[in-house]
Design a protein around this motif. Structure first.
Motif, PDB file in Angstrom:
ATOM      1  N   ILE A  63       0.700  -1.206  -0.203  1.00 41.42           N
ATOM      2  CA  ILE A  63       0.076  -0.184   0.035  1.00 41.42           C
ATOM      3  C   ILE A  63       0.875   1.283  -0.087  1.00 41.42           C
ATOM      4  O   ILE A  63       0.828   2.294  -0.768  1.00 41.42           O
ATOM      5  CB  ILE A  63      -0.963   0.033   1.029  1.00 41.42           C
ATOM      6  N   ILE A  64       1.954   1.330   0.801  1.00 41.96           N
ATOM      7  CA  ILE A  64       2.950   2.401   0.879  1.00 41.96           C
ATOM      8  C   ILE A  64       3.560   2.730  -0.324  1.00 41.96           C
ATOM      9  O   ILE A  64       3.500   3.715  -0.872  1.00 41.96           O
ATOM     10  CB  ILE A  64       3.938   2.277   1.902  1.00 41.96           C
ATOM     11  N   LEU A  65       3.942   1.503  -1.004  1.00 42.44           N
ATOM     12  CA  LEU A  65       4.610   1.735  -2.474  1.00 42.44           C
ATOM     13  C   LEU A  65       3.789   2.142  -3.551  1.00 42.44           C
ATOM     14  O   LEU A  65       4.324   3.198  -4.465  1.00 42.44           O
ATOM     15  CB  LEU A  65       5.276   0.337  -2.890  1.00 42.44           C
ATOM     16  N   VAL A  66       2.348   1.652  -3.543  1.00 43.53           N
ATOM     17  CA  VAL A  66       1.396   2.088  -4.751  1.00 43.53           C
ATOM     18  C   VAL A  66       1.273   3.680  -4.464  1.00 43.53           C
ATOM     19  O   VAL A  66       1.099   4.617  -5.211  1.00 43.53           O
ATOM     20  CB  VAL A  66       0.099   1.417  -4.273  1.00 43.53           C
ATOM     21  N   ILE A  67       0.906   4.227  -2.922  1.00 42.40           N
ATOM     22  CA  ILE A  67       0.883   5.539  -2.644  1.00 42.40           C
ATOM     23  C   ILE A  67       1.969   6.510  -3.361  1.00 42.40           C
ATOM     24  O   ILE A  67       1.942   7.348  -3.804  1.00 42.40           O
ATOM     25  CB  ILE A  67       0.545   6.110  -1.387  1.00 42.40           C
ATOM     26  N   MET A  68       3.270   6.127  -3.056  1.00 43.31           N
ATOM     27  CA  MET A  68       4.608   6.693  -3.270  1.00 43.31           C
ATOM     28  C   MET A  68       4.515   6.639  -4.851  1.00 43.31           C
ATOM     29  O   MET A  68       4.874   7.717  -5.415  1.00 43.31           O
ATOM     30  CB  MET A  68       5.586   6.013  -2.676  1.00 43.31           C
ATOM     31  N   PHE A  69       4.345   5.785  -5.484  1.00 40.67           N
ATOM     32  CA  PHE A  69       4.261   5.410  -6.869  1.00 40.67           C
ATOM     33  C   PHE A  69       3.341   6.516  -7.801  1.00 40.67           C
ATOM     34  O   PHE A  69       3.642   7.264  -8.607  1.00 40.67           O
ATOM     35  CB  PHE A  69       4.216   4.052  -7.565  1.00 40.67           C
ATOM     36  N   ARG A  70       2.213   6.583  -7.023  1.00 41.22           N
ATOM     37  CA  ARG A  70       1.047   7.422  -7.441  1.00 41.22           C
ATOM     38  C   ARG A  70       1.548   8.884  -7.292  1.00 41.22           C
ATOM     39  O   ARG A  70       1.354   9.668  -8.178  1.00 41.22           O
ATOM     40  CB  ARG A  70      -0.130   7.363  -6.750  1.00 41.22           C
ATOM     41  N   LEU A  71       2.270   9.234  -6.243  1.00 42.30           N
ATOM     42  CA  LEU A  71       2.609  10.703  -6.001  1.00 42.30           C
ATOM     43  C   LEU A  71       3.724  11.054  -6.914  1.00 42.30           C
ATOM     44  O   LEU A  71       3.646  12.157  -7.352  1.00 42.30           O
ATOM     45  CB  LEU A  71       3.034  10.797  -4.568  1.00 42.30           C
ATOM     46  N   THR A  72       4.628   9.954  -7.084  1.00 37.85           N
ATOM     47  CA  THR A  72       5.462  10.479  -7.893  1.00 37.85           C
ATOM     48  C   THR A  72       5.576  10.430  -9.568  1.00 37.85           C
ATOM     49  O   THR A  72       5.830  11.073 -10.435  1.00 37.85           O
ATOM     50  CB  THR A  72       7.059   9.669  -7.894  1.00 37.85           C
ATOM     51  N   VAL A  73       4.768   9.385  -9.854  1.00 41.88           N
ATOM     52  CA  VAL A  73       4.479   9.270 -11.259  1.00 41.88           C
ATOM     53  C   VAL A  73       3.025   9.856 -11.888  1.00 41.88           C
ATOM     54  O   VAL A  73       3.034  10.058 -13.124  1.00 41.88           O
ATOM     55  CB  VAL A  73       4.362   7.679 -11.696  1.00 41.88           C
ATOM     56  N   VAL A  74       1.863   9.706 -11.126  1.00 42.26           N
ATOM     57  CA  VAL A  74       0.735  10.322 -11.603  1.00 42.26           C
ATOM     58  C   VAL A  74       0.427  11.516 -10.630  1.00 42.26           C
ATOM     59  O   VAL A  74      -0.188  11.372  -9.424  1.00 42.26           O
ATOM     60  CB  VAL A  74      -0.398   9.234 -11.311  1.00 42.26           C
ATOM     61  N   PRO A  75       0.847  12.752 -10.976  1.00 46.25           N
ATOM     62  CA  PRO A  75       0.372  13.819 -10.353  1.00 46.25           C
ATOM     63  C   PRO A  75      -1.165  14.189 -10.151  1.00 46.25           C
ATOM     64  O   PRO A  75      -1.884  13.734 -10.941  1.00 46.25           O
ATOM     65  CB  PRO A  75       1.338  15.018 -10.747  1.00 46.25           C
ATOM     66  N   THR A  76      -1.498  14.676  -9.048  1.00 40.94           N
ATOM     67  CA  THR A  76      -2.926  15.131  -9.043  1.00 40.94           C
ATOM     68  C   THR A  76      -3.146  16.255  -9.760  1.00 40.94           C
ATOM     69  O   THR A  76      -2.267  16.786 -10.515  1.00 40.94           O
ATOM     70  CB  THR A  76      -3.062  15.725  -7.535  1.00 40.94           C
ATOM     71  N   ASN A  77      -4.600  16.420 -10.000  1.00 37.93           N
ATOM     72  CA  ASN A  77      -5.129  17.632 -10.820  1.00 37.93           C
ATOM     73  C   ASN A  77      -4.297  19.003 -10.429  1.00 37.93           C
ATOM     74  O   ASN A  77      -3.715  19.794 -11.208  1.00 37.93           O
ATOM     75  CB  ASN A  77      -6.649  17.564 -10.943  1.00 37.93           C
ATOM     76  N   GLU A  78      -4.369  19.316  -9.197  1.00 37.68           N
ATOM     77  CA  GLU A  78      -4.015  20.172  -8.715  1.00 37.68           C
ATOM     78  C   GLU A  78      -2.119  20.585  -9.009  1.00 37.68           C
ATOM     79  O   GLU A  78      -2.022  21.602  -9.235  1.00 37.68           O
ATOM     80  CB  GLU A  78      -4.354  20.569  -7.027  1.00 37.68           C
ATOM     81  N   GLU A  79      -1.798  19.315  -8.710  1.00 42.97           N
ATOM     82  CA  GLU A  79      -0.289  19.493  -9.266  1.00 42.97           C
ATOM     83  C   GLU A  79      -0.051  19.778 -10.655  1.00 42.97           C
ATOM     84  O   GLU A  79       0.851  20.520 -11.218  1.00 42.97           O
ATOM     85  CB  GLU A  79       0.412  18.098  -8.858  1.00 42.97           C
ATOM     86  N   VAL A  80      -0.703  19.084 -11.533  1.00 45.57           N
ATOM     87  CA  VAL A  80      -0.795  19.392 -13.131  1.00 45.57           C
ATOM     88  C   VAL A  80      -0.994  20.915 -13.285  1.00 45.57           C
ATOM     89  O   VAL A  80      -0.281  21.518 -14.084  1.00 45.57           O
ATOM     90  CB  VAL A  80      -1.644  18.711 -13.816  1.00 45.57           C
ATOM     91  N   ILE A  81      -2.062  21.497 -12.813  1.00 49.61           N
ATOM     92  CA  ILE A  81      -2.159  22.877 -12.831  1.00 49.61           C
ATOM     93  C   ILE A  81      -1.098  23.823 -12.517  1.00 49.61           C
ATOM     94  O   ILE A  81      -0.701  24.695 -13.081  1.00 49.61           O
ATOM     95  CB  ILE A  81      -3.683  23.242 -12.123  1.00 49.61           C
ATOM     96  N   SER A  82      -0.668  23.494 -11.208  1.00 44.49           N
ATOM     97  CA  SER A  82       0.415  23.998 -10.658  1.00 44.49           C
ATOM     98  C   SER A  82       1.719  24.073 -11.479  1.00 44.49           C
ATOM     99  O   SER A  82       2.450  25.164 -11.719  1.00 44.49           O
ATOM    100  CB  SER A  82       0.772  23.626  -9.209  1.00 44.49           C
ATOM    101  N   GLN A  83       2.183  23.059 -11.952  1.00 41.37           N
ATOM    102  CA  GLN A  83       3.193  22.819 -12.936  1.00 41.37           C
ATOM    103  C   GLN A  83       2.958  23.553 -14.095  1.00 41.37           C
ATOM    104  O   GLN A  83       4.104  24.246 -14.544  1.00 41.37           O
ATOM    105  CB  GLN A  83       3.505  21.355 -13.259  1.00 41.37           C
ATOM    106  N   LEU A  84       2.026  23.504 -14.872  1.00 40.75           N
ATOM    107  CA  LEU A  84       1.514  24.183 -16.014  1.00 40.75           C
ATOM    108  C   LEU A  84       1.822  25.793 -15.655  1.00 40.75           C
ATOM    109  O   LEU A  84       2.449  26.691 -16.415  1.00 40.75           O
ATOM    110  CB  LEU A  84       0.284  24.102 -16.486  1.00 40.75           C
ATOM    111  N   LYS A  85       1.412  26.386 -14.376  1.00 39.93           N
ATOM    112  CA  LYS A  85       1.546  27.671 -14.250  1.00 39.93           C
ATOM    113  C   LYS A  85       3.065  27.985 -14.027  1.00 39.93           C
ATOM    114  O   LYS A  85       3.404  29.390 -14.297  1.00 39.93           O
ATOM    115  CB  LYS A  85       0.678  27.868 -13.061  1.00 39.93           C
ATOM    116  N   GLU A  86       3.824  26.760 -13.703  1.00 40.81           N
ATOM    117  CA  GLU A  86       5.340  27.358 -13.506  1.00 40.81           C
ATOM    118  C   GLU A  86       6.140  27.188 -14.520  1.00 40.81           C
ATOM    119  O   GLU A  86       7.468  27.421 -14.574  1.00 40.81           O
ATOM    120  CB  GLU A  86       5.537  26.454 -12.261  1.00 40.81           C
ATOM    121  N   ILE A  87       5.674  26.844 -15.744  1.00 43.03           N
ATOM    122  CA  ILE A  87       6.394  26.612 -16.876  1.00 43.03           C
ATOM    123  C   ILE A  87       7.132  28.168 -17.429  1.00 43.03           C
ATOM    124  O   ILE A  87       6.242  29.131 -17.436  1.00 43.03           O
ATOM    125  CB  ILE A  87       5.688  26.184 -18.257  1.00 43.03           C
TER     126      ILE A  87
END
Length: 202
Positions: A18-42
């Motif tokens: 479970i811990i590995l799945v959570i860590m993998f999701r956070l590093t490989v599949v960003p949340t919608n909010e993280e995608v928006i933030s990354q786009l803003k920071e280009i």
């Protein structure tokens, strides 16, 4: 003793998984909010932008190419007819039809400069408006969010922004007036993140 160790390890495996799945999701599949933030920071990119305006004269289209550098400024090419340069709060226009060069006040250029990612995503996101969809832009799975625009312009009241969830690049934005009418569509094509932009362009 060995049996206890084996049982302990077997019990730990689900928790570790479970811990590995959570860590993998956070590093490989960003949340919608993280995608928006990354786009803003280009900090540097090039893209084609189509503006579709709906007004009393009907529908008008403009095809442009946009260059953006956080350090050097920005530029919008309107074909070969006109170029706008944005730097240090100033807007310089090169008009190749009349062969003239002049400055424009920033307050008179809200429409075109709104398409810069840094400008568009600087407005507050309407609470609870971030969601996912696939109906508006064909087969692309996108992130959708609504922004409250504070431009003191009744024709530019709210913006619905669409981001390609897989590519993490902008698809487009629909701008609504105070009455909720679709007044402007901004469509991004061939969005390309860059390390830098040639000094000669800006």
């Amino acid at each position: 003793m060995k049996k206890k160790v084996l049982i302990t390890l077997l019990l730990c495996i689900p928790f570790i998984s479970i811990i590995l799945v959570i860590m993998f999701r956070l590093t490989v599949v960003p949340t919608n909010e993280e995608v928006i933030s990354q786009l803003k920071e280009i900090t540097c990119y090039k893209t084609n932008v189509e503006y579709i305006t709906n007004n009393s004269r009907g529908e008008e289209k403009e095809e442009t190419t946009q260059y953006y550098s956080e350090d050097k400024g920005a530029r919008i090419d309107f074909g070969i007819d006109r170029i706008k340069f944005y730097k240090d709060g100033n807007i310089r226009v090169e008009d190749n039809i009349s062969n003239k060069e002049y400055n424009v006040e920033a307050d008179l250029d809200k429409l075109h400069s709104l398409a810069f990612m840094k400008n568009l995503l600087s407005y507050p996101i309407e609470e609870g408006s971030i969601k996912e969809g696939q109906e508006e832009w064909g087969e692309k799975k996108y992130i959708e969010l609504t922004l409250e625009l504070f431009l003191e312009n009744d024709h530019l009241d709210k913006a619905k922004v669409f981001i390609d969830k897989k590519e993490k690049t902008p698809i487009g934005a629909i701008i609504y007036d105070k009455e909720g009418n679709d007044r402007l569509r901004i469509i991004y094509k061939n969005f390309e993140k860059l390390k830098e932009i040639d000094n000669d362009l800006l």
